[in-house]
Design a protein around this motif. Structure first.
Motif, PDB file in Angstrom:
ATOM      1  N   ALA A  25     -10.603  -0.680  -8.607  1.00  0.00           N
ATOM      2  CA  ALA A  25      -9.355  -0.344  -8.222  1.00  0.00           C
ATOM      3  C   ALA A  25      -9.574  -0.564  -6.566  1.00  0.00           C
ATOM      4  O   ALA A  25      -8.534  -0.836  -5.738  1.00  0.00           O
ATOM      5  N   ALA A  26     -10.091   0.916  -6.227  1.00  0.00           N
ATOM      6  CA  ALA A  26     -10.130   1.214  -4.745  1.00  0.00           C
ATOM      7  C   ALA A  26     -10.380  -0.248  -3.757  1.00  0.00           C
ATOM      8  O   ALA A  26     -10.310  -0.487  -3.017  1.00  0.00           O
ATOM      9  N   MET A  40     -10.457  -3.489  -5.250  1.00  0.00           N
ATOM     10  CA  MET A  40      -9.316  -4.683  -5.572  1.00  0.00           C
ATOM     11  C   MET A  40      -8.291  -4.668  -4.418  1.00  0.00           C
ATOM     12  O   MET A  40      -7.848  -4.860  -3.891  1.00  0.00           O
ATOM     13  N   ALA A  41      -8.052  -2.876  -4.815  1.00  0.00           N
ATOM     14  CA  ALA A  41      -6.134  -3.048  -4.329  1.00  0.00           C
ATOM     15  C   ALA A  41      -6.453  -3.656  -2.116  1.00  0.00           C
ATOM     16  O   ALA A  41      -5.338  -3.832  -2.388  1.00  0.00           O
ATOM     17  N   PRO A  42      -7.390  -2.510  -1.540  1.00  0.00           N
ATOM     18  CA  PRO A  42      -7.049  -3.473  -0.401  1.00  0.00           C
ATOM     19  C   PRO A  42      -7.702  -5.482  -0.439  1.00  0.00           C
ATOM     20  O   PRO A  42      -6.962  -5.608   0.624  1.00  0.00           O
ATOM     21  N   MET A  43      -8.438  -5.260  -1.216  1.00  0.00           N
ATOM     22  CA  MET A  43      -8.673  -6.904  -1.013  1.00  0.00           C
ATOM     23  C   MET A  43      -7.500  -7.727  -1.022  1.00  0.00           C
ATOM     24  O   MET A  43      -7.347  -8.850  -0.775  1.00  0.00           O
ATOM     25  N   GLY A  44      -6.856  -6.836  -2.312  1.00  0.00           N
ATOM     26  CA  GLY A  44      -5.376  -8.275  -2.640  1.00  0.00           C
ATOM     27  C   GLY A  44      -4.126  -7.807  -1.893  1.00  0.00           C
ATOM     28  O   GLY A  44      -3.330  -8.876  -1.701  1.00  0.00           O
ATOM     29  N   THR A  45      -4.222  -7.056  -1.338  1.00  0.00           N
ATOM     30  CA  THR A  45      -3.495  -6.523  -0.015  1.00  0.00           C
ATOM     31  C   THR A  45      -3.426  -7.032   1.562  1.00  0.00           C
ATOM     32  O   THR A  45      -2.161  -7.345   2.068  1.00  0.00           O
ATOM     33  N   LEU A  46      -4.942  -7.127   1.727  1.00  0.00           N
ATOM     34  CA  LEU A  46      -5.070  -7.426   3.338  1.00  0.00           C
ATOM     35  C   LEU A  46      -5.875  -8.862   3.478  1.00  0.00           C
ATOM     36  O   LEU A  46      -5.860  -9.818   4.342  1.00  0.00           O
ATOM     37  N   ILE A  47      -5.763  -9.911   1.919  1.00  0.00           N
ATOM     38  CA  ILE A  47      -6.428 -10.869   1.955  1.00  0.00           C
ATOM     39  C   ILE A  47      -5.185 -11.950   2.962  1.00  0.00           C
ATOM     40  O   ILE A  47      -6.160 -13.182   3.987  1.00  0.00           O
ATOM     41  N   LEU A  48      -4.482 -11.894   2.816  1.00  0.00           N
ATOM     42  CA  LEU A  48      -3.358 -12.611   3.355  1.00  0.00           C
ATOM     43  C   LEU A  48      -3.671 -12.666   5.206  1.00  0.00           C
ATOM     44  O   LEU A  48      -3.229 -13.296   5.930  1.00  0.00           O
ATOM     45  N   PHE A  49      -3.829 -11.515   5.565  1.00  0.00           N
ATOM     46  CA  PHE A  49      -3.866 -10.877   7.364  1.00  0.00           C
ATOM     47  C   PHE A  49      -5.725 -11.767   7.488  1.00  0.00           C
ATOM     48  O   PHE A  49      -5.409 -11.812   8.401  1.00  0.00           O
ATOM     49  N   ALA A  80     -17.611  -9.332   8.444  1.00  0.00           N
ATOM     50  CA  ALA A  80     -17.131  -8.785   7.859  1.00  0.00           C
ATOM     51  C   ALA A  80     -18.382  -8.651   6.415  1.00  0.00           C
ATOM     52  O   ALA A  80     -18.394  -6.764   5.985  1.00  0.00           O
ATOM     53  N   ASP A  81     -19.164  -9.714   6.295  1.00  0.00           N
ATOM     54  CA  ASP A  81     -21.000  -9.206   6.141  1.00  0.00           C
ATOM     55  C   ASP A  81     -21.122  -7.484   6.900  1.00  0.00           C
ATOM     56  O   ASP A  81     -21.696  -6.648   5.930  1.00  0.00           O
ATOM     57  N   LEU A  82     -21.309  -7.908   7.794  1.00  0.00           N
ATOM     58  CA  LEU A  82     -21.817  -6.692   8.635  1.00  0.00           C
ATOM     59  C   LEU A  82     -20.847  -5.318   7.794  1.00  0.00           C
ATOM     60  O   LEU A  82     -22.291  -4.353   7.613  1.00  0.00           O
ATOM     61  N   VAL A  83     -19.826  -5.189   7.678  1.00  0.00           N
ATOM     62  CA  VAL A  83     -19.185  -3.993   7.163  1.00  0.00           C
ATOM     63  C   VAL A  83     -19.697  -3.786   5.821  1.00  0.00           C
ATOM     64  O   VAL A  83     -20.055  -2.561   6.325  1.00  0.00           O
ATOM     65  N   ARG A  84     -20.075  -4.427   4.900  1.00  0.00           N
ATOM     66  CA  ARG A  84     -20.412  -4.553   4.534  1.00  0.00           C
ATOM     67  C   ARG A  84     -21.937  -3.768   3.926  1.00  0.00           C
ATOM     68  O   ARG A  84     -22.061  -2.672   2.905  1.00  0.00           O
ATOM     69  N   VAL A 137     -13.598   6.008  -1.621  1.00  0.00           N
ATOM     70  CA  VAL A 137     -12.981   5.153  -0.361  1.00  0.00           C
ATOM     71  C   VAL A 137     -14.314   4.441   0.327  1.00  0.00           C
ATOM     72  O   VAL A 137     -13.812   3.456   1.237  1.00  0.00           O
ATOM     73  N   LEU A 138     -15.199   4.584   0.303  1.00  0.00           N
ATOM     74  CA  LEU A 138     -16.297   3.525   0.720  1.00  0.00           C
ATOM     75  C   LEU A 138     -15.877   1.962  -0.161  1.00  0.00           C
ATOM     76  O   LEU A 138     -15.980   1.302   0.717  1.00  0.00           O
ATOM     77  N   SER A 139     -15.500   2.373  -0.934  1.00  0.00           N
ATOM     78  CA  SER A 139     -15.536   1.074  -1.805  1.00  0.00           C
ATOM     79  C   SER A 139     -13.875   0.104  -1.275  1.00  0.00           C
ATOM     80  O   SER A 139     -13.873  -1.097  -1.284  1.00  0.00           O
ATOM     81  N   ALA A 140     -13.112   1.015  -0.780  1.00  0.00           N
ATOM     82  CA  ALA A 140     -12.180   0.285   0.199  1.00  0.00           C
ATOM     83  C   ALA A 140     -12.074  -0.474   1.111  1.00  0.00           C
ATOM     84  O   ALA A 140     -11.540  -1.562   1.244  1.00  0.00           O
ATOM     85  N   LEU A 141     -12.829   0.193   2.154  1.00  0.00           N
ATOM     86  CA  LEU A 141     -13.163  -0.435   2.849  1.00  0.00           C
ATOM     87  C   LEU A 141     -13.999  -1.418   2.555  1.00  0.00           C
ATOM     88  O   LEU A 141     -13.922  -2.578   3.467  1.00  0.00           O
ATOM     89  N   SER A 142     -15.043  -1.548   1.724  1.00  0.00           N
ATOM     90  CA  SER A 142     -15.738  -3.021   1.418  1.00  0.00           C
ATOM     91  C   SER A 142     -14.888  -4.163   0.845  1.00  0.00           C
ATOM     92  O   SER A 142     -14.779  -5.216   0.519  1.00  0.00           O
TER      93      SER A 142
END
Length: 400
Positions: free
Chosen positions: A54-55, A57-66, A83-87, A110-115
């Motif tokens: 969930a950590a 998926m949550a930022p994935m879903g909420t930030l994808i509009l931006f 994005a690849d370099l961050v991951r 936390v790291l899953s959320a950043l990913s």
């Protein structure tokens, strides 16, 4: 139709994009098994697995509009490379934490959320890049889906073996490497997309333009509404509960083999989608999607290994065929200058509810039983197909 199929597919740009996507997809296919077995092995249980998933998926879903706005403003190519370099960094840190000891649940979350946030910046460009590097959009999507399928076939089993003999950290390390390869391949593309948003325009206006395009297509938002329900009761609980039940019933390595069965089915579904071009792609895809819900059914009813693998394979085939029909419909019926933003709305709507299902799957299953949660998802899945086919805009949408 014959002329469309004869269009060249394997150009230099498509080959580079294919290699980058195929390798990163292989790493992603290995990851669910690593997350499930790694978090379970660390003693955090199925609830911990749900929280880590969930950590992401949550930022994935909420930030994808931006992510969609940034892709139209700075080009999808630049956003995907960043994005690849961050991951590469996030997955490397997780790998080291597993290899050097027992990582804390907070660190993994936390790291899953950043990913997941990086994935939100990457994902909108996936749709818009395909029409730029291939004139046969459906065949390109189907070819990429077959690559996804091959990854699903070999990735989970390889991940299961690596986790057993080397630990989850090895898999995370491999995952970091795949993102590095993806970044290099995308950087090497000769395609140089032009930004479609004027510099200085407001973020709110950009988001509103994407929303207006999205909501003007009934066939699109109707599917997303059904997918939002699926995210809570089907897609969200499927991995954490499925991993726990299959592991409990058949052993630690069995879940990896079941996910490989999904990959085998996905190869079949992707290959069929290369050649079958239905006049009504979404209606045909929805009917085929009925087979997807065999996966929660065979897990919940604790079928023998052979029957369970067959159910997983049919589920993968159905998902692949639907995915190609859906992606091709979007890429051929939405104008290029708003495609990234529209894609962001449809992907965000599809995944935003999944963290709810992932986070609640553990606590709810403790009260009512994991079997009952998955059986309920099976019933809701079939009801959703009926809803899809009852919407004229979906049922009657024709192939471009």
């Amino acid at each position: 139709m014959g002329k469309e199929q004869r269009l060249p597919l394997w150009t230099r740009d498509f080959a580079l994009y294919f290699v980058g996507r195929a390798i990163s997809i292989l790493g992603d296919a290995m990851l669910p098994v690593a997350v499930s077995l790694g978090v379970l092995g660390a003693g955090y249980g199925s609830t911990g697995v749900g929280f880590v998933l969930a950590a992401w998926m949550a930022p994935m879903g909420t930030l994808i509009l931006f992510g969609g706005v940034f892709a139209d403003r700075f080009t999808a190519r630049r956003m995907m490379i960043g994005a690849d370099l961050v991951r590469v960094v996030t997955q490397s840190v997780i790998a080291i934490s597993f290899l050097t000891g027992r990582p804390s649940l907070v660190l993994l979350i936390v790291l899953s959320a950043l990913s997941g946030a990086a994935a939100a910046m990457f994902q909108p460009g996936v749709a818009s890049m395909v029409p730029q590097i291939s004139r046969d959009v459906q065949r390109a999507n189907a070819t990429l889906r077959v690559a996804d399928a091959i990854a699903q076939l070999f990735g989970p089993a390889l991940s299961g073996i690596l986790v057993v003999f080397g630990g989850a950290g090895v898999v995370y390390g491999v995952n970091a490497g795949t993102f590095a390869v993806s970044a290099v391949c995308i950087l090497s593309l000769s395609v140089r997309p032009v930004a479609s948003i004027t510099a200085g325009s407001s973020m709110l206006r950009n988001l509103r333009e994407g929303w207006d395009e999205f909501r003007s297509r009934t066939w699109m938002w109707a599917v997303i509404l059904v997918w939002a329900v699926y995210g809570v009761v089907v897609f969200g609980p499927l991995v954490p509960l499925g991993a726990a039940l299959v592991t409990e019933e058949l052993g630690r390595s069995a879940y990896g083999w079941m996910m490989s069965a999904v990959g085998a089915g996905t190869i079949l579904g992707g290959m069929i989608a290369m050649y079958v071009r239905p006049a009504r792609p979404l209606a045909t895809g929805a009917i085929v999607m009925i087979a997807f819900f065999l996966e929660p059914l065979v897990i919940a009813t604790r079928m023998p290994a052979g029957v369970m693998a067959a159910g997983f394979a049919l589920s993968g085939a159905a998902w692949a065929f639907w995915s190609v029909m859906w992606a091709t419909s979007i890429q051929t019926k939405v104008a290029p200058d708003v495609l990234n933003r529209v894609t962001a709305y449809e992907v965000g709507g599809s995944v935003l509810s999944m963290p709810i299902g992932q986070a609640l799957s553990g606590p709810v299953s403790e009260r009512v039983g994991a079997d009952h949660v998955l059986l309920f998802g099976f019933g809701v899945g079939l009801a959703g197909i009926v809803v899809l086919l009852s919407v004229p805009a979906i049922r009657n949408l024709r192939r471009a």
